[in-house]
Design a protein around this motif. Structure first.
Motif, PDB file in Angstrom:
ATOM      1  N   VAL A   3       1.065  -1.141  -0.089  1.00  0.00           N
ATOM      2  CA  VAL A   3      -0.108  -0.092  -0.059  1.00  0.00           C
ATOM      3  C   VAL A   3       0.990   1.323  -0.052  1.00  0.00           C
ATOM      4  CG1 VAL A   3      -1.867   1.231   1.552  1.00  0.00           C
ATOM      5  CG2 VAL A   3      -1.831  -1.122   1.025  1.00  0.00           C
ATOM      6  N   TRP A   7       1.299   4.231  -3.137  1.00  0.00           N
ATOM      7  CA  TRP A   7       0.794   5.634  -2.946  1.00  0.00           C
ATOM      8  C   TRP A   7       2.179   6.533  -3.174  1.00  0.00           C
ATOM      9  CZ3 TRP A   7      -3.996   7.044  -4.409  1.00  0.00           C
ATOM     10  CH2 TRP A   7      -4.872   5.950  -4.395  1.00  0.00           C
ATOM     11  N   TRP A  21      -8.969  12.044  -8.573  1.00  0.00           N
ATOM     12  CA  TRP A  21      -9.762  12.405  -7.481  1.00  0.00           C
ATOM     13  C   TRP A  21      -9.730  13.794  -7.214  1.00  0.00           C
ATOM     14  CZ3 TRP A  21      -5.941   8.663  -7.359  1.00  0.00           C
ATOM     15  CH2 TRP A  21      -4.756   9.115  -6.883  1.00  0.00           C
ATOM     16  N   GLY A  48      -6.327   9.908   4.997  1.00  0.00           N
ATOM     17  CA  GLY A  48      -5.979   9.709   3.570  1.00  0.00           C
ATOM     18  C   GLY A  48      -6.377  10.963   2.911  1.00  0.00           C
ATOM     19  N   GLY A  50      -4.038  13.041   1.599  1.00  0.00           N
ATOM     20  CA  GLY A  50      -3.530  13.075   0.476  1.00  0.00           C
ATOM     21  C   GLY A  50      -2.854  14.457   0.283  1.00  0.00           C
ATOM     22  N   SER A  52      -4.895  17.089  -0.632  1.00  0.00           N
ATOM     23  CA  SER A  52      -6.260  17.958  -1.062  1.00  0.00           C
ATOM     24  C   SER A  52      -6.129  19.082  -0.186  1.00  0.00           C
ATOM     25  CB  SER A  52      -7.405  16.895  -0.593  1.00  0.00           C
ATOM     26  OG  SER A  52      -7.817  17.179   0.873  1.00  0.00           O
ATOM     27  N   LEU A  69      -3.675  12.586   8.014  1.00  0.00           N
ATOM     28  CA  LEU A  69      -2.963  11.380   8.111  1.00  0.00           C
ATOM     29  C   LEU A  69      -3.227  10.800   6.697  1.00  0.00           C
ATOM     30  CD1 LEU A  69      -3.741   8.249  10.480  1.00  0.00           C
ATOM     31  CD2 LEU A  69      -4.112   8.085   7.820  1.00  0.00           C
ATOM     32  N   ASP A  70      -1.774  10.091   6.381  1.00  0.00           N
ATOM     33  CA  ASP A  70      -1.809   9.552   4.924  1.00  0.00           C
ATOM     34  C   ASP A  70      -0.635   8.722   5.146  1.00  0.00           C
ATOM     35  OD1 ASP A  70      -3.095  10.456   2.120  1.00  0.00           O
ATOM     36  OD2 ASP A  70      -1.402   9.550   1.912  1.00  0.00           O
ATOM     37  N   VAL A  71      -0.968   7.580   4.051  1.00  0.00           N
ATOM     38  CA  VAL A  71       0.116   6.378   3.995  1.00  0.00           C
ATOM     39  C   VAL A  71       1.383   6.944   3.484  1.00  0.00           C
ATOM     40  CG1 VAL A  71      -0.742   5.250   2.096  1.00  0.00           C
ATOM     41  CG2 VAL A  71       0.269   4.077   3.819  1.00  0.00           C
ATOM     42  N   SER A  72       1.293   7.989   2.729  1.00  0.00           N
ATOM     43  CA  SER A  72       2.356   8.494   1.708  1.00  0.00           C
ATOM     44  C   SER A  72       2.925   9.722   2.630  1.00  0.00           C
ATOM     45  CB  SER A  72       1.811   9.092   0.475  1.00  0.00           C
ATOM     46  OG  SER A  72       2.810   9.856  -0.320  1.00  0.00           O
ATOM     47  N   ASP A  96      -0.435   3.745   7.746  1.00  0.00           N
ATOM     48  CA  ASP A  96      -1.889   3.047   7.126  1.00  0.00           C
ATOM     49  C   ASP A  96      -2.700   3.109   8.333  1.00  0.00           C
ATOM     50  OD1 ASP A  96      -3.453   0.944   6.281  1.00  0.00           O
ATOM     51  OD2 ASP A  96      -2.165  -0.283   5.532  1.00  0.00           O
ATOM     52  N   ILE A  97      -3.969   3.484   7.786  1.00  0.00           N
ATOM     53  CA  ILE A  97      -5.038   3.823   8.670  1.00  0.00           C
ATOM     54  C   ILE A  97      -5.424   2.458   9.393  1.00  0.00           C
ATOM     55  CG2 ILE A  97      -6.804   3.579   7.135  1.00  0.00           C
ATOM     56  CD1 ILE A  97      -6.885   5.788  10.084  1.00  0.00           C
ATOM     57  N   ARG A 113     -12.410  10.939   2.515  1.00  0.00           N
ATOM     58  CA  ARG A 113     -12.832  11.192   1.107  1.00  0.00           C
ATOM     59  C   ARG A 113     -12.084   9.860   0.255  1.00  0.00           C
ATOM     60  NH1 ARG A 113     -11.608  13.969  -3.598  1.00  0.00           N
ATOM     61  NH2 ARG A 113     -13.470  14.056  -5.203  1.00  0.00           N
ATOM     62  N   ALA A 114     -12.514   8.750  -0.111  1.00  0.00           N
ATOM     63  CA  ALA A 114     -11.808   8.004  -1.336  1.00  0.00           C
ATOM     64  C   ALA A 114     -10.625   7.217  -0.596  1.00  0.00           C
ATOM     65  CB  ALA A 114     -11.585   8.848  -2.328  1.00  0.00           C
ATOM     66  N   VAL A 115     -10.987   6.416   0.630  1.00  0.00           N
ATOM     67  CA  VAL A 115      -9.952   5.773   1.175  1.00  0.00           C
ATOM     68  C   VAL A 115     -10.404   4.357   1.516  1.00  0.00           C
ATOM     69  CG1 VAL A 115      -8.218   5.351   2.952  1.00  0.00           C
ATOM     70  CG2 VAL A 115      -8.722   7.707   2.127  1.00  0.00           C
ATOM     71  N   PHE A 118     -10.779   1.556  -0.990  1.00  0.00           N
ATOM     72  CA  PHE A 118      -9.624   0.694  -1.495  1.00  0.00           C
ATOM     73  C   PHE A 118      -9.554  -0.656  -0.518  1.00  0.00           C
ATOM     74  CE2 PHE A 118      -8.484   4.794  -3.231  1.00  0.00           C
ATOM     75  CZ  PHE A 118      -8.026   4.497  -4.402  1.00  0.00           C
TER      76      PHE A 118
HETATM   77  C1  SAM Z   1      -7.882   8.718  -3.762  1.00  0.00           C
HETATM   78  S1  SAM Z   1      -6.821   9.516  -2.723  1.00  0.00           S
HETATM   79  C2  SAM Z   1      -8.059  10.736  -1.889  1.00  0.00           C
HETATM   80  C3  SAM Z   1      -7.203  11.997  -1.371  1.00  0.00           C
HETATM   81  C4  SAM Z   1      -8.084  12.877  -0.621  1.00  0.00           C
HETATM   82  N1  SAM Z   1      -8.858  12.207   0.592  1.00  0.00           N
HETATM   83  C5  SAM Z   1      -8.958  13.485  -1.753  1.00  0.00           C
HETATM   84  O1  SAM Z   1     -10.151  13.297  -1.667  1.00  0.00           O
HETATM   85  O2  SAM Z   1      -8.497  14.384  -2.456  1.00  0.00           O
HETATM   86  C6  SAM Z   1      -6.546   8.162  -1.495  1.00  0.00           C
HETATM   87  C7  SAM Z   1      -5.526   8.914  -0.468  1.00  0.00           C
HETATM   88  O3  SAM Z   1      -5.690   7.631   0.686  1.00  0.00           O
HETATM   89  C8  SAM Z   1      -4.279   7.448   0.985  1.00  0.00           C
HETATM   90  N2  SAM Z   1      -4.426   5.996   1.411  1.00  0.00           N
HETATM   91  C9  SAM Z   1      -4.627   4.972   0.586  1.00  0.00           C
HETATM   92  N3  SAM Z   1      -4.747   3.754   1.619  1.00  0.00           N
HETATM   93  C10 SAM Z   1      -4.460   4.114   2.771  1.00  0.00           C
HETATM   94  C11 SAM Z   1      -4.259   3.725   3.741  1.00  0.00           C
HETATM   95  N4  SAM Z   1      -4.509   2.454   4.093  1.00  0.00           N
HETATM   96  N5  SAM Z   1      -4.054   4.262   4.972  1.00  0.00           N
HETATM   97  C12 SAM Z   1      -3.821   5.727   4.992  1.00  0.00           C
HETATM   98  N6  SAM Z   1      -3.986   6.410   3.877  1.00  0.00           N
HETATM   99  C13 SAM Z   1      -4.275   5.657   2.640  1.00  0.00           C
HETATM  100  C14 SAM Z   1      -3.544   7.491  -0.434  1.00  0.00           C
HETATM  101  O4  SAM Z   1      -2.122   7.813  -0.064  1.00  0.00           O
HETATM  102  C15 SAM Z   1      -4.313   8.804  -0.894  1.00  0.00           C
HETATM  103  O5  SAM Z   1      -3.685  10.123  -0.479  1.00  0.00           O
END
Ligand code: SAM
Length: 204
Positions: A3, A7, A21, A48, A50, A52, A69-72, A96-97, A113-115, A118
């Motif tokens: 993961v 990212w 996104w 997550g 990112g 944003s 918080l973000d994994v990246s 990682d959340i 939003r959008a985590v 996945f």
């Molecule tokens: C599609 S992007 C959305 C970013 C932001 N939330 C937005 O709406 O613009 C997904 C984000 O979640 C982070 N991410 C993905 N899996 C994750 C995890 N397991 N734990 C934490 N962050 C994660 C990615 O690094 C990325 O920044």
């Protein structure tokens, strides 16, 4: 690729506005957060986040207790750089959340939003819900946005889950009272549209 590597690779190779996104502002998220808590002292975590601009917009509106918080690490560094000295007012977490240790009952508002979409295995989804239940204060607010039933089946080269309000709520369970749900058509920077679902719940 795991993961984190996935990212990091995304954020080291793509500009902030060149990911599907991307939105200049996360208006729907912002409106839901403001509705959930107008109190500027509220403790809010963007999971997550990112690159944003939600954190920028929350700071501009006077919110003082923000965690992103973000994994990246790369995404976090880009966001910090954009904010400049204002970044010092924000708590930053890289991890990682599903695995990171969060302080119990620390947050009034949880935003994602959008985590969650996945998380394609039941084990990771259960771990995520356990994390929310532990980290959000009783009576706290949980805003989760995923792809809707007509959303894409893949994003960023990864398989994703799609939800309607009922199936998303089922993942979280009865301690989460569904306050409101809505769907949104998100225009990507590449001219396509993607259906998103927003669910706003309150924890018992
Ligand atoms: C599609 S992007 C959305 C970013 C932001 N939330 C937005 O709406 O613009 C997904 C984000 O979640 C982070 N991410 C993905 N899996 C994750 C995890 N397991 N734990 C934490 N962050 C994660 C990615 O690094 C990325 O920044």
């Amino acid at each position: 690729m795991d993961v984190k590597n996935h990212w990091e690779n995304v954020y080291t190779t793509k500009a902030p506005d060149q990911v599907s996104w991307y939105r200049r502002h996360l208006e729907t998220s912002l409106a839901l957060i403001q509705r959930a808590t107008p109190a500027h002292e509220a403790s809010i975590i963007d999971v997550g986040g990112g690159e944003s601009t939600l954190v920028d917009d929350l700071l501009l509106r006077g919110y003082k207790n923000l965690t992103v918080l973000d994994v990246s690490q790369t995404a976090i560094e880009v966001t910090k750089k954009r904010l400049g000295s204002a970044a010092e007012q924000v708590h930053w977490l890289v991890g990682d959340i599903v695995e990171i240790e969060l302080e119990p009952q620390a947050y009034d508002v949880w935003h994602d939003r959008a985590v969650f979409h996945f998380l394609t295995t039941p084990e990771r989804r259960v771990a995520y819900v356990r994390q929310v239940t532990r980290a959000v204060k009783p009576g706290g607010h949980v805003i989760v946005s995923t792809f809707g039933p007509e959303g894409p089946t893949r994003c960023s080269g990864l398989d994703v889950m799609r939800y309607d309000a009922g199936s998303l709520h089922d993942e979280f369970g009865r301690r989460f009272r569904l306050v409101e749900s809505s769907k949104e058509l998100h225009p990507t920077p590449f001219g396509a549209t993607q259906q998103f679902l927003y669910c706003y719940c309150q924890l018992d």
